[in-house]
Each structure stands twice: as structure tokens, then as C-alpha cells.
Enzyme design. Structure first.
Site, PDB file in Angstrom:
ATOM      1  N   CYS A  38      93.426  37.598  14.944  1.00 32.91           N
ATOM      2  CA  CYS A  38      94.376  38.548  15.524  1.00 32.91           C
ATOM      3  C   CYS A  38      94.182  39.920  14.872  1.00 32.91           C
ATOM      4  O   CYS A  38      93.368  40.084  13.977  1.00 32.91           O
ATOM      5  CB  CYS A  38      95.802  38.074  15.305  1.00 32.91           C
ATOM      6  SG  CYS A  38      96.100  36.398  15.887  1.00 32.91           S
ATOM      7  N   ASP A  89      96.206  41.563  12.874  1.00 33.54           N
ATOM      8  CA  ASP A  89      96.718  41.670  11.508  1.00 33.54           C
ATOM      9  C   ASP A  89      96.691  40.358  10.745  1.00 33.54           C
ATOM     10  O   ASP A  89      97.136  40.303   9.597  1.00 33.54           O
ATOM     11  CB  ASP A  89      98.173  42.161  11.535  1.00 33.54           C
ATOM     12  CG  ASP A  89      98.341  43.312  12.506  1.00 33.54           C
ATOM     13  OD1 ASP A  89      97.592  44.286  12.378  1.00 33.54           O
ATOM     14  OD2 ASP A  89      99.186  43.204  13.418  1.00 33.54           O
ATOM     15  N   LYS A 139      77.730  58.476   3.473  1.00 30.76           N
ATOM     16  CA  LYS A 139      78.316  58.739   4.798  1.00 30.76           C
ATOM     17  C   LYS A 139      79.323  57.640   5.133  1.00 30.76           C
ATOM     18  O   LYS A 139      79.301  56.560   4.523  1.00 30.76           O
ATOM     19  CB  LYS A 139      77.204  58.797   5.842  1.00 30.76           C
ATOM     20  CG  LYS A 139      76.426  57.496   6.026  1.00 30.76           C
ATOM     21  CD  LYS A 139      75.145  57.709   6.816  1.00 30.76           C
ATOM     22  CE  LYS A 139      74.349  56.416   6.944  1.00 30.76           C
ATOM     23  NZ  LYS A 139      72.996  56.651   7.506  1.00 30.76           N
ATOM     24  N   ARG A 167      65.247  59.628  16.847  1.00 36.05           N
ATOM     25  CA  ARG A 167      66.598  60.190  16.857  1.00 36.05           C
ATOM     26  C   ARG A 167      66.382  61.700  16.708  1.00 36.05           C
ATOM     27  O   ARG A 167      65.839  62.309  17.608  1.00 36.05           O
ATOM     28  CB  ARG A 167      67.452  59.612  15.716  1.00 36.05           C
ATOM     29  CG  ARG A 167      67.855  58.174  15.951  1.00 36.05           C
ATOM     30  CD  ARG A 167      68.990  57.717  15.034  1.00 36.05           C
ATOM     31  NE  ARG A 167      68.830  58.073  13.627  1.00 36.05           N
ATOM     32  CZ  ARG A 167      69.422  57.453  12.624  1.00 36.05           C
ATOM     33  NH1 ARG A 167      70.227  56.433  12.855  1.00 36.05           N
ATOM     34  NH2 ARG A 167      69.243  57.838  11.388  1.00 36.05           N
ATOM     35  N   ARG A 221      66.554  58.197  -0.263  1.00 33.60           N
ATOM     36  CA  ARG A 221      67.936  58.255   0.228  1.00 33.60           C
ATOM     37  C   ARG A 221      68.432  56.823   0.409  1.00 33.60           C
ATOM     38  O   ARG A 221      68.123  56.167   1.393  1.00 33.60           O
ATOM     39  CB  ARG A 221      68.007  58.976   1.584  1.00 33.60           C
ATOM     40  CG  ARG A 221      67.378  60.354   1.615  1.00 33.60           C
ATOM     41  CD  ARG A 221      67.570  60.996   2.995  1.00 33.60           C
ATOM     42  NE  ARG A 221      67.123  60.147   4.086  1.00 33.60           N
ATOM     43  CZ  ARG A 221      65.863  60.133   4.549  1.00 33.60           C
ATOM     44  NH1 ARG A 221      64.936  60.937   4.065  1.00 33.60           N
ATOM     45  NH2 ARG A 221      65.544  59.316   5.535  1.00 33.60           N
ATOM     46  N   HIS A 271      62.761  59.656   8.778  1.00 35.40           N
ATOM     47  CA  HIS A 271      63.551  58.432   8.620  1.00 35.40           C
ATOM     48  C   HIS A 271      62.814  57.284   9.296  1.00 35.40           C
ATOM     49  O   HIS A 271      62.312  57.431  10.400  1.00 35.40           O
ATOM     50  CB  HIS A 271      64.933  58.638   9.249  1.00 35.40           C
ATOM     51  CG  HIS A 271      65.908  57.526   8.978  1.00 35.40           C
ATOM     52  ND1 HIS A 271      66.154  57.030   7.711  1.00 35.40           N
ATOM     53  CD2 HIS A 271      66.720  56.812   9.809  1.00 35.40           C
ATOM     54  CE1 HIS A 271      67.074  56.061   7.786  1.00 35.40           C
ATOM     55  NE2 HIS A 271      67.420  55.914   9.043  1.00 35.40           N
ATOM     56  N   TYR A 277      96.011  33.182  19.712  1.00 38.60           N
ATOM     57  CA  TYR A 277      95.925  33.639  21.106  1.00 38.60           C
ATOM     58  C   TYR A 277      94.967  32.776  21.923  1.00 38.60           C
ATOM     59  O   TYR A 277      93.884  32.429  21.462  1.00 38.60           O
ATOM     60  CB  TYR A 277      95.410  35.077  21.162  1.00 38.60           C
ATOM     61  CG  TYR A 277      96.422  36.099  20.714  1.00 38.60           C
ATOM     62  CD1 TYR A 277      97.639  36.260  21.385  1.00 38.60           C
ATOM     63  CD2 TYR A 277      96.159  36.913  19.615  1.00 38.60           C
ATOM     64  CE1 TYR A 277      98.563  37.200  20.963  1.00 38.60           C
ATOM     65  CE2 TYR A 277      97.073  37.859  19.195  1.00 38.60           C
ATOM     66  CZ  TYR A 277      98.279  38.000  19.876  1.00 38.60           C
ATOM     67  OH  TYR A 277      99.180  38.923  19.461  1.00 38.60           O
TER      68      TYR A 277
HETATM   69  C1  LIG Z   1      71.999  56.053   6.760  1.00 35.42           C
HETATM   70  C2  LIG Z   1      70.740  56.728   6.405  1.00 35.42           C
HETATM   71  C3  LIG Z   1      70.045  56.404   5.227  1.00 35.42           C
HETATM   72  C4  LIG Z   1      70.420  55.240   4.341  1.00 35.42           C
HETATM   73  O1  LIG Z   1      69.918  54.039   4.883  1.00 35.42           O
HETATM   74  P1  LIG Z   1      70.103  52.637   4.131  1.00 35.42           P
HETATM   75  O2  LIG Z   1      69.373  51.678   4.989  1.00 35.42           O
HETATM   76  O3  LIG Z   1      71.565  52.363   4.119  1.00 35.42           O
HETATM   77  O4  LIG Z   1      69.555  52.789   2.771  1.00 35.42           O
HETATM   78  C5  LIG Z   1      68.973  57.190   4.887  1.00 35.42           C
HETATM   79  N1  LIG Z   1      68.565  58.212   5.678  1.00 35.42           N
HETATM   80  C6  LIG Z   1      69.184  58.518   6.826  1.00 35.42           C
HETATM   81  C7  LIG Z   1      68.680  59.648   7.655  1.00 35.42           C
HETATM   82  C8  LIG Z   1      70.286  57.786   7.244  1.00 35.42           C
HETATM   83  O5  LIG Z   1      70.885  58.081   8.398  1.00 35.42           O
END
Ligand SMILES: *Cc1c(COP(=O)(O)O)cnc(C)c1O
Length: 385
Positions: free
Chosen positions: A324, A326, A52, A150, A235, A179, A277
Site C-alpha cells: 500500500c 503507507d 545528483k 544523450r 565520476r 559518458h 487491496y
Molecule cells: C549519473 C552519472 C554518473 C555516475 O554514474 P554511476 O554509475 O552511478 O557511477 C557519471 N556521469 C554522468 C554523466 C552521470 O549522469
């Protein structure tokens, strides 16, 4: 006496012209990290490479190809558009859209053979009618909210919900997942509670004959924790990019991204003069400084002003004053006289020194995830390996 940068810095650009701030992405490191994760994961787990946000800023297409070559089974994204881009690049591996998908994007997702996360009936019904209409079953993964709060259905609803999904025409319940909120913490009671709730759901699904082929829960931290049950897949995101997913982790991961730029100007700052700045930094005595062609729009966060360190000729040079958009200014150790065009390393290694994503994100008051994503936006990308 003066250290020269000509060896490393004189020609920082490769064959293709690129701008003065760029990111080097080491695809051999991606492949290495995939292999390390596959051996650290519970045995037999398939690996979904989480790509992602343009592979956490590294470039989703090349990273996905490298991960799949090294043995990843599939890919996970957060947006339909991200999955479509992978399909357009010719990638045919399984792709899961993990986040919320608006109903209006579901037909695009199905056209591109993306598996969709479902945590509500509306999405399931929409997928069912699309799947029925097109004659190709929509693949879906049921998400269970075991405590992250979530997305997901609550554990006590999960079995009945799965039964409804299984009865719908035009869909195929391919997976169920959750998750973790705290898998990166040692001894986390929260992690144990989530894992137990999820295991209960999977068990109950099994009793009803509803267990889908892909049960998955672990992110990077859980994958390597040794605490996960051997579900069907993991994942992994951050560890793929060479960042240790938890404090105690000593996995042999190779960093993937380096952020580099050039010396744009070398100057003397007179005693009492300010830099950048707001003039927040003032030279206590006359000193040498270099302007580096990288700023917060290149992902070198503004919060690194006064605290970040940039490598020049393998030496650490402190950022002076504000970063800054850039560019930024660093102070030069007395004997360092870089040429304009010399290579500066803002993330990564040069000589014996290394600035890690962990170090930089701590100095910036953020996490490596955000830092890498930010660095992936504007700088040109060069791939090796
Ligand atoms: C981003 C994400 C992951 C990966 O998590 P990491 O900590 O980067 O390994 C796995 N599952 C879900 C649902 C996520 O949103």
C-alpha cells in the site's frame, strides 16, 4: 518458544522523534567507499562524487561533506538547484552540473560558481556574455557524445567546437568528458569503441593545444574496471553508495542506506481470508501476520508485493499481497511474535540476515539506482558515522 523483538525493536527511534518509516545513512561507509574507489581508480585520478538526486536519495549535503573529507576532489549534480543547495550549505568544492541546463538557469549557476556542461553553441554563447558581464569567467566542461547518444557534441565536431569555446571571452574551458553506456558489462565492444573515440578526441585536442585540465570519462563501473586510461578524474555515483557497479565486481564497498519501519499491528488472518487491496493473497490456513509501517510512498515499490522479504528479529518475512502507499503486510513464521513498535528492516541487515539493494531491486524489477532514489524521498533520515 516465541522469538521476541524487544532488544532491537522496542525503541527504534533516536533522540529526535521521527516517523514510523526511516532511512539510516552511514556516513562512515561513504568515507570508506570513497577511499576504496580512490585506490581502485587509475592512479592519480581526482574523484568527483556524483551526488545528483539528493545523493541517490541519501542526502546531498551530508554525503558531499563526508565524501570531501575522505578525499573526493569535487562533486557532480544534474540540476542547478542541486548545486545551489550545496553552496547554500557552505560547500566550496568544485561542482559540475552534468546534465542539460536551460539558458534561463545559467546566471544562477554562475552566481553559485557551478561548472556547466556544454554541448551546444547557444549555451556557450550565453555563458560567454554572462561571464563577460560579470567579469568572472564561466567554467565549462565540453561533453562529447561517443555513443551514449544523450548529450554531447559528436566526436568529429569536438575539436572545432573546443576551438570556438577557447576563443570566446568570459569563459574558461575547464574540462572535456564523455559518458559510457555499457561500462558495467564485461568485454563490452561498445565500451571499447567509446573509450577509443574519446581518446582520439583528447589526442586531437592536445595537438591543437586545446586539451583542458580536466579530462574525465569513467562512471563507477569504468573506474574499477581496470580498462580506463588514466584521465584526470572519475565520476563515481552508485559505488559511493555501496552498490557493486557491475556483476563481477568484488570491491570492498560498504552499504550506506538502510530502510527501516515498525510493526504497526500484529494480527491473525483466518483460513481463506484475503490481505490488502484486491485481496490477491489469501491465507491457506490460519496464520499470523504483521502490518509494517512502510509503503510505496516510502520507496518500497509496489512491484515488491508478494515477492519482497522484510526482516523481523533477523528473520525473513514475505510480503503478503499488495504493497500500500503507507504500509504493507508480512506473514510471520510460526514462532515469531513481534510487539507493536518492533523494528523491521526492509533494506539492510538485521541479525545475520541482509536484504541488499541488489536483491530488492531485482525482486522489484528495477535497478538499485531507482530503488535508492525512491527510498530517499519520504522516510525521515538519520545519519551515523
Ligand atoms: C549519473 C552519472 C554518473 C555516475 O554514474 P554511476 O554509475 O552511478 O557511477 C557519471 N556521469 C554522468 C554523466 C552521470 O549522469
Amino acid at each position: 518458544m516465541a522469538a521476541s523483538l524487544t532488544d532491537e525493536g522496542a525503541t527504534p527511534l533516536g533522540a529526535e522523534p521521527c516517523g514510523p518509516a526511516w532511512v539510516d545513512v552511514d556516513l562512515a561507509a561513504i568515507r570508506h567507499n570513497v577511499r576504496v574507489l580512490l585506490s581502485a581508480a587509475p592512479s592519480g585520478s581526482k574523484l568527483m562524487a556524483v551526488v545528483k538526486a539528493d545523493a541517490y536519495g541519501h542526502g546531498a549535503v551530508p554525503v558531499s561533506r563526508a565524501a570531501l573529507e575522505a578525499g573526493a576532489w569535487g562533486l557532480a549534480v544534474a540540476r542547478v538547484r542541486e548545486g545551489v543547495a550545496l553552496r547554500d550549505a557552505g560547500i566550496t568544492a568544485p561542482i559540475l552540473v552534468q546534465s542539460y541546463t536551460p539558458i534561463r538557469e545559467l546566471s544562477t549557476a554562475l552566481e553559485h560558481d557551478l561548472a556547466i556542461t556544454v554541448s551546444g553553441l547557444q549555451t556557450a554563447l550565453a555563458l560567454s556574455s554572462l561571464g563577460t558581464a560579470t567579469g568572472r569567467d564561466a567554467r565549462l566542461h565540453l561533453k562529447v557524445d561517443t555513443g551514449m547518444h544523450r548529450y554531447g557534441v559528436m566526436p568529429e565536431e569536438a575539436v572545432n567546437f573546443a576551438a570556438r569555446l577557447a576563443a570566446l571571452p568570459g569563459v574558461c574551458l575547464e574540462g572535456v568528458y564523455t559518458h559510457y553506456a555499457t561500462a558495467d558489462e564485461d568485454d563490452s565492444a561498445m565500451y571499447a569503441q567509446q573509450a577509443a573515440r574519446f581518446a582520439d578526441v583528447v589526442h586531437a585536442l592536445g595537438l591543437r593545444g586545446l586539451r583542458p585540465p580536466l579530462v574525465h570519462a569513467a562512471n563507477s563501473a569504468a573506474t574499477i574496471s581496470g580498462r580506463e586510461p588514466p584521465w584526470d578524474a572519475v565520476r563515481t555515483g552508485i559505488a559511493l553508495y555501496g552498490v557493486q557497479p557491475s556483476d563481477g565486481s568484488t570491491l570492498d564497498l560498504h552499504p550506506v542506506m538502510s530502510l527501516k519501519a515498525e510493526v504497526g499491528r500484529v494480527l491473525d488472518v483466518q483460513e481463506g481470508e484475503g490481505v490488502s487491496y484486491g485481496q490477491h493473497y489469501r491465507a491457506a490456513t490460519r496464520m499470523a501476520a504483521a502490518v509494517i509501517t512502510c509503503g510505496y510512498a516510502d520507496g518500497y515499490m509496489r512491484s515488491l508485493g508478494g515477492t519482497g522479504e522484510v526482516l523481523l528479529a533477523g528473520r525473513r518475512c514475505r510480503v503478503l499481497g499488495q504493497v500500500c502507499m503507507d504500509s504493507l503486510v508480512v506473514g510471520l513464521p510460526g514462532d515469531l511474535e513481534p510487539a507493536v513498535g518492533a523494528e523491521a528492516v526492509l533494506l539492510g541487515s538485521q541479525g545475520a540476515e541482509r536484504v541488499s539493494a541488489d536483491e530488492l531491486s531485482q525482486r522489484a524489477g528495477t535497478i538499485a539506482y531507482e530503488l535508492l532514489c525512491a527510498m530517499g524521498r519520504r522516510p525521515d533520515r538519520r545519519y551515523s558515522g
